[in-house]
Write a protein that holds these residues in place. Sequence first.
Motif, short mmCIF file in Angstrom:
data_model
loop_
_atom_site.label_atom_id
_atom_site.label_comp_id
_atom_site.label_asym_id
_atom_site.label_seq_id
_atom_site.Cartn_x
_atom_site.Cartn_y
_atom_site.Cartn_z
N CYS A 279 31.15 45.26 41.01
CA CYS A 279 31.95 45.49 39.81
C CYS A 279 31.97 46.96 39.41
O CYS A 279 32.13 47.83 40.24
CB CYS A 279 31.41 44.60 38.68
N ASN B 295 35.22 45.95 42.98
CA ASN B 295 36.40 45.29 42.41
C ASN B 295 37.64 45.62 43.23
O ASN B 295 37.66 46.61 43.97
CB ASN B 295 36.64 45.78 40.97
N CYS C 90 34.49 41.96 44.20
CA CYS C 90 34.26 41.45 42.85
C CYS C 90 35.59 41.21 42.15
O CYS C 90 36.55 40.74 42.78
CB CYS C 90 33.32 42.40 42.11
N CYS C 91 35.68 41.55 40.88
CA CYS C 91 36.82 41.17 40.06
C CYS C 91 38.18 41.48 40.70
O CYS C 91 38.39 42.57 41.24
CB CYS C 91 36.76 41.90 38.72
ZN LIG Z 1 33.52 42.35 38.79
#
Ligand SMILES: [Zn+2]
Length: 306
Positions: A214, A243, A281-282
């Motif tokens: 992240c 991310n 991640c995101c």
């Molecule tokens: Zn994340």
Amino acid sequence: MSRKPLLAAIKERPLVGDGAMGTQLMLAGLAQGNCGEEWNLTQPERVLAIQRRYADAGSDCILTNTFGGSRIMLNRHSNADKVAAINRAGVEIARQAFDGRDGYVIGDIGPFGGLMEPYGDFTEEQVRSAFNEQAQALVDAGADAIIIETQTSLEELLLGIEAAKLAGAPCVIGSMAYDVTLDGSTFRTMMGVDPERAAHFMEEHGADIVALNCGTGMDMERARQAAARYRKVTSLPLMVQPNAGQPKLVNMQVVYDETPGQMVAGVPALLEAGVAIVGACCGSTPDHIRAFRLAVNQYENSTVRN
Ligand SMILES: [Zn+2]
């Protein structure tokens, strides 16, 4: 169980992690601010469908849907009485996603979501007992590892590492969230921790894998830089989950703008830097992970290993 331990497997070849859970849950209908971990009990088929897409895309490791599964986080949704059940179900669903294939279930512990005394309202004991309870539930359910992720403070990270070890986790991963500084010259966590300090700290306190996930502005190249800085101070295996670019607000919806093609271009450099597990991640999706899988396979085939 014939599966070799995660720490043994990463000595032989790099592994592919999974992609985002939070943003995928939203796509599957979870409303902003609702309890995604509760879905392990109420909508297990939706959680399974997301994780199965990652497994099918080539993930070797899948994180459980338990990021906010500590008592303190669940209490915000009046689910504090379901800590054990939600975490157990999280492990079972992730395991099911592999459909009997070899794969690693990584029990996910995210931040408890507040600040400890003297900066905030939570005592160290409250956080410790919440992490101990969650880690124990994840390990008891058969998680192959525990990741304490999106961490910004070493104090909280330590409570997570200690909880995972106390629970008997076969492998403990500490994962920091870095933010690129305003002038763009470097990155550190919100609480001011730099990668060298974090890696030192994790090694000193018995973590098995040093990771990052992240963060703000941490693209694949920044992740490579962080991995290189980790590598300078520790010989522990490394894991990275950046991310998919920067969040942008489009039509009142948060979207991440890095395509699989853009992200995957950074994978060989991460492997070159010695990263043992590469996930995302995101904002990342099964398509990102499918691209990672191909890149890792290609890297493997082009590298003479001994
Ligand atoms: Zn994340």
